[in-house]
Motif scaffolding. Structure first.
Motif, PDB file in Angstrom:
ATOM      1  N   ILE A 334     -20.563  14.480   6.226  1.00  0.00           N
ATOM      2  CA  ILE A 334     -19.503  14.103   5.272  1.00  0.00           C
ATOM      3  C   ILE A 334     -19.448  12.588   5.115  1.00  0.00           C
ATOM      4  CG2 ILE A 334     -16.996  14.087   4.943  1.00  0.00           C
ATOM      5  CD1 ILE A 334     -16.963  16.863   6.331  1.00  0.00           C
ATOM      6  N   LYS A 335     -19.586  11.875   6.213  1.00  0.00           N
ATOM      7  CA  LYS A 335     -19.601  10.406   6.155  1.00  0.00           C
ATOM      8  C   LYS A 335     -20.858   9.886   5.459  1.00  0.00           C
ATOM      9  CE  LYS A 335     -16.864   9.921  10.391  1.00  0.00           C
ATOM     10  NZ  LYS A 335     -16.874   9.485  11.815  1.00  0.00           N
ATOM     11  N   GLN A 336     -21.986  10.556   5.703  1.00  0.00           N
ATOM     12  CA  GLN A 336     -23.238  10.162   5.051  1.00  0.00           C
ATOM     13  C   GLN A 336     -23.138  10.362   3.537  1.00  0.00           C
ATOM     14  OE1 GLN A 336     -26.851   9.178   6.280  1.00  0.00           O
ATOM     15  NE2 GLN A 336     -26.294   8.523   4.234  1.00  0.00           N
ATOM     16  N   LYS A 337     -22.592  11.488   3.111  1.00  0.00           N
ATOM     17  CA  LYS A 337     -22.395  11.773   1.683  1.00  0.00           C
ATOM     18  C   LYS A 337     -21.514  10.701   1.047  1.00  0.00           C
ATOM     19  CE  LYS A 337     -20.256  15.301  -1.313  1.00  0.00           C
ATOM     20  NZ  LYS A 337     -19.058  14.532  -1.729  1.00  0.00           N
ATOM     21  N   LYS A 338     -20.425  10.365   1.715  1.00  0.00           N
ATOM     22  CA  LYS A 338     -19.495   9.361   1.188  1.00  0.00           C
ATOM     23  C   LYS A 338     -20.190   8.007   1.046  1.00  0.00           C
ATOM     24  CE  LYS A 338     -15.007   7.214   2.158  1.00  0.00           C
ATOM     25  NZ  LYS A 338     -13.870   7.147   3.117  1.00  0.00           N
ATOM     26  N   MET A 339     -21.019   7.640   2.032  1.00  0.00           N
ATOM     27  CA  MET A 339     -21.723   6.359   1.982  1.00  0.00           C
ATOM     28  C   MET A 339     -22.671   6.307   0.777  1.00  0.00           C
ATOM     29  SD  MET A 339     -24.486   4.717   4.665  1.00  0.00           S
ATOM     30  CE  MET A 339     -23.382   4.802   6.074  1.00  0.00           C
TER      31      MET A 339
END
Length: 483
Positions: A334-339
């Motif tokens: 989820i954090k990777q997608k947001k980045m």
């Protein structure tokens, strides 16, 4: 001891440079045991020194760990396959060490014998902590494992290498270590250094490792180094340019797009940091590794960063038990997608981004899952498109194209396999793999949903022989079941 040479050498490890990793691994164990035994369990205690002496080339590995007694030198050390760490003697010698948290890296009792891949004339000098200096001894191997070793009192030079405790191994190398056949040169690193080989194998041990080249150059790999690196410094430390490597420029591109390492935690403990790397001009590299006790185990494709695991499950130390739960890797995703979205990098990541969405169920029906091709142009097929096409067909094929562009057909009457080039299967616990959406399973589930089932026929064209310019390597035919 002939069996030790046969089973503990090239036939097992495949490369002489592994001997360096095994020697340093033994030193790390000795230092960790000293820390626990003496109650000095901080990482400032203990150091390993590795040096090359030139002219007549010698490799010397010295540590200030717990050291070995005369009995250990002449018995357990020479017991091929008999691990001292698992023996009753160890439990008697260091009562309570395991209860205090000591767990050896070496587990199989064969790593010591790998040193005979480097040379046949070897001196092992050791002074056990707590014993008088008169008990310091040297064990000499004059002809590898072909003759019995001889125990003697150490020379003044050998005593000088050991200050107050520990072990020093000196190996007369059979060949120049920097040559193409030497244990440093055969790694084909462009800078051809002992330091580079050590930081490759042991990038983040909990001890400082100091190296000295044959020309006197000194370098240091700091304790637990990976944990303290940002993404740009990690690229410089973990990526190892090799001779004739054409992808080195990708590193500079990755540094320029401001991606950051994302922490992965398990049971409240930091176990690694990873970031997904994009594919640029159809090229990708890996700057991610799994490590155990700071020692390299295996590369992780498509990522930068590291995962730390303590559970090694192979004698060669090249496989491990997967330790990341689905819940925690999805939090990372989820954090990777947001980045990717916040840095406007969707076009750069493209199919890897789609793979990220699919793997963790963050997609909708607009997700591309296949390709079509007409007049040498590729077109995306979304889940919605695929569902609609299934309503009007009773049979279709999925093709896997050949490696070369010139050999491929200009058009395809069916679908072409889409490679997301993204997977976390290597690190997610086996018990959690069924929670991950796999690409092929997604396709089959959609077919089953629309057709109620299917017949699948696989045609592996490689069975008839590989042709560099073959248009397709694999064909899957799916047929709608008869009513």
């Amino acid at each position: 001891m002939h069996i030790a040479t046969e089973l503990g050498g090239i036939k097992l490890y495949g490369n002489t440079n592994i001997a360096l990793r095994e020697l340093i691994q033994n030193s790390i164990d000795a230092i960790n045991l000293y820390r626990i035994h003496t109650g000095q369990e901080n990482y400032g205690v203990g150091e390993i020194q590795v040096s090359i002496e030139k002219d007549i080339y010698f490799l010397i590995v010295t540590d200030n760990g717990i050291g070995m007694s005369q009995t250990l030198l002449t018995n357990e050390l020479l017991d091929f396959g008999g691990s001292y760490w698992k023996s009753n003697k160890f439990k008697l010698d260091f009562e309570g060490a395991q209860n205090k948290g000591f767990e050896s890296i070496g587990k199989f009792g064969i790593g010591f014998f790998s040193m005979f891949m480097l040379g046949q004339i070897i001196n092992v000098t050791s002074w056990k902590f707590g014993e008088s200096i008169e008990n310091m001894k040297t064990l000499d191997f004059y002809d590898g494992t072909n003759s019995n070793p001889i125990l003697r009192n150490p020379s003044s030079c050998e005593k000088y290498r050991i200050i107050d405790r520990g072990t020093s191994v000196k190996i007369k190398l059979d060949i120049d270590p920097y040559s193409k056949q030497g244990f440093i040169g055969n790694s084909n690193f462009s800078d051809n250094k002992l330091y580079t080989l050590i930081k490759y194998f042991i990038p983040s041990a909990n001890v400082k490792i100091t190296t000295k080249e044959s020309d006197g150059t000194i370098n240091t790999v700091p304790s637990k180094h990976l944990m303290n690196l940002d993404i740009k410094k990690l690229f410089d430390f973990v990526y190892f340019p090799r001779e004739n490597q054409f992808q080195d420029g990708l590193i500079e591109v990755f540094k320029s797009i401001n991606i950051q390492l994302i922490e992965i935690n398990e049971n409240g403990e930091l176990i690694g940091k990873l970031v997904l790397l994009p594919t640029i001009n159809n090229h990708s590299i890996s700057s991610a590794i799994t490590i155990s006790n700071g020692i390299r185990v295996k590369e992780l494709g498509a990522f930068a960063g590291y995962i730390n695991t303590n559970d090694i499950i192979s004698v060669k130390r090249d496989s491990f038990s997967k330790i990341v739960s689905y819940e925690n890797i999805k939090e990372w995703a989820i954090k990777q997608k947001k980045m990717i979205e916040e840095l406007n990098l969707l076009q750069l990541y493209k199919f890897k981004y789609y793979g990220l969405l699919m793997t963790f169920g963050m997609h909708d029906d607009s997700l591309p899952i296949l390709l079509t091709k007409a007049d040498n142009k590729y077109y995306l097929v979304t889940i919605k498109d695929f569902r609609n096409n299934l309503e009007n067909s009773s049979e279709f094929k999925i093709y896997r194209e050949g490696h070369t562009v010139v050999g491929r057909s200009p058009s395809c009457y069916g679908y072409i396999e889409l490679n997301y080039d993204f997977s976390v299967n290597e690190i997610v616990k086996d018990t959690d793999l069924d929670k991950i959406t796999q690409h092929k399973d997604l396709i089959k589930n959609i077919i089953t949903e629309k057709w109620g089932g299917f017949e699948q026929i696989e045609d592996n064209l490689l069975k008839t022989g590989y042709n560099l310019d073959m248009p397709y390597m694999f064909i899957e035919t799916f047929k709608k079941p008869s009513p």
